[in-house]
Design a protein around this motif. Structure first.
Motif, PDB file in Angstrom:
ATOM      1  N   VAL A  11       0.864  -1.179   0.000  1.00 51.24           N
ATOM      2  CA  VAL A  11       0.000   0.000   0.000  1.00 51.24           C
ATOM      3  C   VAL A  11       0.901   1.230   0.000  1.00 51.24           C
ATOM      4  CG1 VAL A  11      -1.759   1.281   1.276  1.00 51.24           C
ATOM      5  CG2 VAL A  11      -1.804  -1.216   1.268  1.00 51.24           C
ATOM      6  N   SER A  12       0.648   2.146  -0.916  1.00 56.25           N
ATOM      7  CA  SER A  12       1.409   3.391  -1.003  1.00 56.25           C
ATOM      8  C   SER A  12       0.492   4.560  -0.696  1.00 56.25           C
ATOM      9  CB  SER A  12       1.997   3.568  -2.404  1.00 56.25           C
ATOM     10  OG  SER A  12       2.879   2.523  -2.697  1.00 56.25           O
ATOM     11  N   ILE A  13       1.003   5.501   0.079  1.00 59.32           N
ATOM     12  CA  ILE A  13       0.253   6.710   0.418  1.00 59.32           C
ATOM     13  C   ILE A  13       1.138   7.907   0.100  1.00 59.32           C
ATOM     14  CG2 ILE A  13      -0.807   8.047   2.286  1.00 59.32           C
ATOM     15  CD1 ILE A  13      -1.215   5.332   3.738  1.00 59.32           C
ATOM     16  N   ILE A  14       0.587   8.858  -0.628  1.00 57.37           N
ATOM     17  CA  ILE A  14       1.301  10.098  -0.910  1.00 57.37           C
ATOM     18  C   ILE A  14       0.608  11.202  -0.121  1.00 57.37           C
ATOM     19  CG2 ILE A  14       1.968  11.752  -2.685  1.00 57.37           C
ATOM     20  CD1 ILE A  14       1.963   9.386  -4.659  1.00 57.37           C
ATOM     21  N   ALA A  15       1.392  11.912   0.692  1.00 59.93           N
ATOM     22  CA  ALA A  15       0.822  12.928   1.577  1.00 59.93           C
ATOM     23  C   ALA A  15       1.671  14.196   1.531  1.00 59.93           C
ATOM     24  CB  ALA A  15       0.761  12.393   3.003  1.00 59.93           C
ATOM     25  N   ASP A  16       1.062  15.307   1.918  1.00 58.90           N
ATOM     26  CA  ASP A  16       1.794  16.568   1.994  1.00 58.90           C
ATOM     27  C   ASP A  16       2.912  16.457   3.025  1.00 58.90           C
ATOM     28  OD1 ASP A  16       0.165  17.780   0.137  1.00 58.90           O
ATOM     29  OD2 ASP A  16      -1.180  18.633   1.635  1.00 58.90           O
ATOM     30  N   ASP A  17       4.048  17.017   2.681  1.00 58.63           N
ATOM     31  CA  ASP A  17       5.178  17.079   3.606  1.00 58.63           C
ATOM     32  C   ASP A  17       4.959  18.284   4.513  1.00 58.63           C
ATOM     33  OD1 ASP A  17       7.593  17.435   4.905  1.00 58.63           O
ATOM     34  OD2 ASP A  17       8.799  16.950   3.142  1.00 58.63           O
ATOM     35  N   ILE A  18       4.827  18.053   5.800  1.00 59.75           N
ATOM     36  CA  ILE A  18       4.523  19.157   6.726  1.00 59.75           C
ATOM     37  C   ILE A  18       5.730  20.058   6.960  1.00 59.75           C
ATOM     38  CG2 ILE A  18       2.668  17.874   7.868  1.00 59.75           C
ATOM     39  CD1 ILE A  18       4.633  17.388  10.208  1.00 59.75           C
ATOM     40  N   TYR A  19       6.915  19.623   6.542  1.00 62.67           N
ATOM     41  CA  TYR A  19       8.127  20.405   6.774  1.00 62.67           C
ATOM     42  C   TYR A  19       8.550  21.246   5.569  1.00 62.67           C
ATOM     43  CZ  TYR A  19       8.382  17.331  10.776  1.00 62.67           C
ATOM     44  OH  TYR A  19       8.077  16.636  11.912  1.00 62.67           O
ATOM     45  N   SER A  20       8.083  20.895   4.370  1.00 56.97           N
ATOM     46  CA  SER A  20       8.471  21.622   3.160  1.00 56.97           C
ATOM     47  C   SER A  20       7.228  22.048   2.393  1.00 56.97           C
ATOM     48  CB  SER A  20       9.330  20.735   2.252  1.00 56.97           C
ATOM     49  OG  SER A  20      10.471  20.289   2.927  1.00 56.97           O
ATOM     50  N   GLN A  21       7.127  23.329   2.126  1.00 54.05           N
ATOM     51  CA  GLN A  21       5.968  23.857   1.416  1.00 54.05           C
ATOM     52  C   GLN A  21       5.949  23.305  -0.017  1.00 54.05           C
ATOM     53  OE1 GLN A  21       5.895  28.121   1.236  1.00 54.05           O
ATOM     54  NE2 GLN A  21       3.684  28.185   0.996  1.00 54.05           N
ATOM     55  N   ASN A  22       4.769  22.995  -0.503  1.00 53.81           N
ATOM     56  CA  ASN A  22       4.563  22.471  -1.860  1.00 53.81           C
ATOM     57  C   ASN A  22       5.371  21.206  -2.138  1.00 53.81           C
ATOM     58  OD1 ASN A  22       2.831  24.650  -2.451  1.00 53.81           O
ATOM     59  ND2 ASN A  22       4.589  25.923  -2.954  1.00 53.81           N
ATOM     60  N   SER A  23       5.522  20.364  -1.134  1.00 48.14           N
ATOM     61  CA  SER A  23       6.266  19.126  -1.287  1.00 48.14           C
ATOM     62  C   SER A  23       5.439  17.971  -0.731  1.00 48.14           C
ATOM     63  CB  SER A  23       7.595  19.227  -0.533  1.00 48.14           C
ATOM     64  OG  SER A  23       8.358  18.060  -0.740  1.00 48.14           O
ATOM     65  N   GLN A  28       5.164   3.803   2.219  1.00 46.16           N
ATOM     66  CA  GLN A  28       4.836   2.510   1.634  1.00 46.16           C
ATOM     67  C   GLN A  28       4.977   1.426   2.693  1.00 46.16           C
ATOM     68  OE1 GLN A  28       7.483   1.306  -1.608  1.00 46.16           O
ATOM     69  NE2 GLN A  28       5.662   1.066  -2.861  1.00 46.16           N
ATOM     70  N   ILE A  29       4.010   0.510   2.718  1.00 44.68           N
ATOM     71  CA  ILE A  29       4.070  -0.632   3.623  1.00 44.68           C
ATOM     72  C   ILE A  29       3.715  -1.888   2.833  1.00 44.68           C
ATOM     73  CG2 ILE A  29       1.685  -0.319   4.432  1.00 44.68           C
ATOM     74  CD1 ILE A  29       2.656  -1.402   7.159  1.00 44.68           C
ATOM     75  N   THR A  30       4.450  -2.961   3.109  1.00 45.44           N
ATOM     76  CA  THR A  30       4.186  -4.245   2.461  1.00 45.44           C
ATOM     77  C   THR A  30       3.840  -5.268   3.529  1.00 45.44           C
ATOM     78  OG1 THR A  30       5.694  -3.749   0.647  1.00 45.44           O
ATOM     79  CG2 THR A  30       5.146  -6.065   0.990  1.00 45.44           C
ATOM     80  N   VAL A  31       2.759  -5.993   3.306  1.00 45.27           N
ATOM     81  CA  VAL A  31       2.320  -7.050   4.208  1.00 45.27           C
ATOM     82  C   VAL A  31       2.394  -8.362   3.437  1.00 45.27           C
ATOM     83  CG1 VAL A  31       0.472  -7.843   5.728  1.00 45.27           C
ATOM     84  CG2 VAL A  31       0.775  -5.401   5.330  1.00 45.27           C
ATOM     85  N   THR A  32       3.103  -9.344   4.006  1.00 44.05           N
ATOM     86  CA  THR A  32       3.261 -10.625   3.318  1.00 44.05           C
ATOM     87  C   THR A  32       1.992 -11.459   3.417  1.00 44.05           C
ATOM     88  OG1 THR A  32       4.087 -11.807   5.254  1.00 44.05           O
ATOM     89  CG2 THR A  32       5.720 -10.658   3.896  1.00 44.05           C
ATOM     90  N   GLU A  33       1.909 -12.471   2.571  1.00 42.69           N
ATOM     91  CA  GLU A  33       0.749 -13.361   2.592  1.00 42.69           C
ATOM     92  C   GLU A  33       0.614 -14.037   3.956  1.00 42.69           C
ATOM     93  OE1 GLU A  33      -1.348 -16.775  -0.156  1.00 42.69           O
ATOM     94  OE2 GLU A  33       0.798 -16.425  -0.361  1.00 42.69           O
ATOM     95  N   ALA A  34       1.737 -14.410   4.573  1.00 40.52           N
ATOM     96  CA  ALA A  34       1.704 -15.041   5.898  1.00 40.52           C
ATOM     97  C   ALA A  34       1.152 -14.076   6.948  1.00 40.52           C
ATOM     98  CB  ALA A  34       3.100 -15.513   6.295  1.00 40.52           C
TER      99      ALA A  34
END
Length: 52
Positions: A11-23, A28-34
């Motif tokens: 799962v990938s999430i793109i979010a505003d960077d709170i430390y850099s304006q307009n950035s 990303q997190i990966t969960v295995t089948e197990a």
């Protein structure tokens, strides 16, 4: 969300960077089948985590 040939889910999430304006930052997190199997079947709570 992406599922690979092994059944692993990323799962990938793109979010505003709170430390850099307009950035933005990408997280990303990966969960295995197990791991998915464990989550789906439930896990008995660890004794240290139970109240009482």
């Amino acid at each position: 969300m992406q599922i690979d040939e092994n059944g692993d889910v990323t799962v990938s999430i793109i979010a505003d960077d709170i430390y850099s304006q307009n950035s933005t930052q990408r997280y990303q997190i990966t969960v295995t089948e197990a791991e998915i199997s464990i989550l789906a079947h439930g896990v008995r709570p660890h004794k240290a985590l139970t109240a009482g």
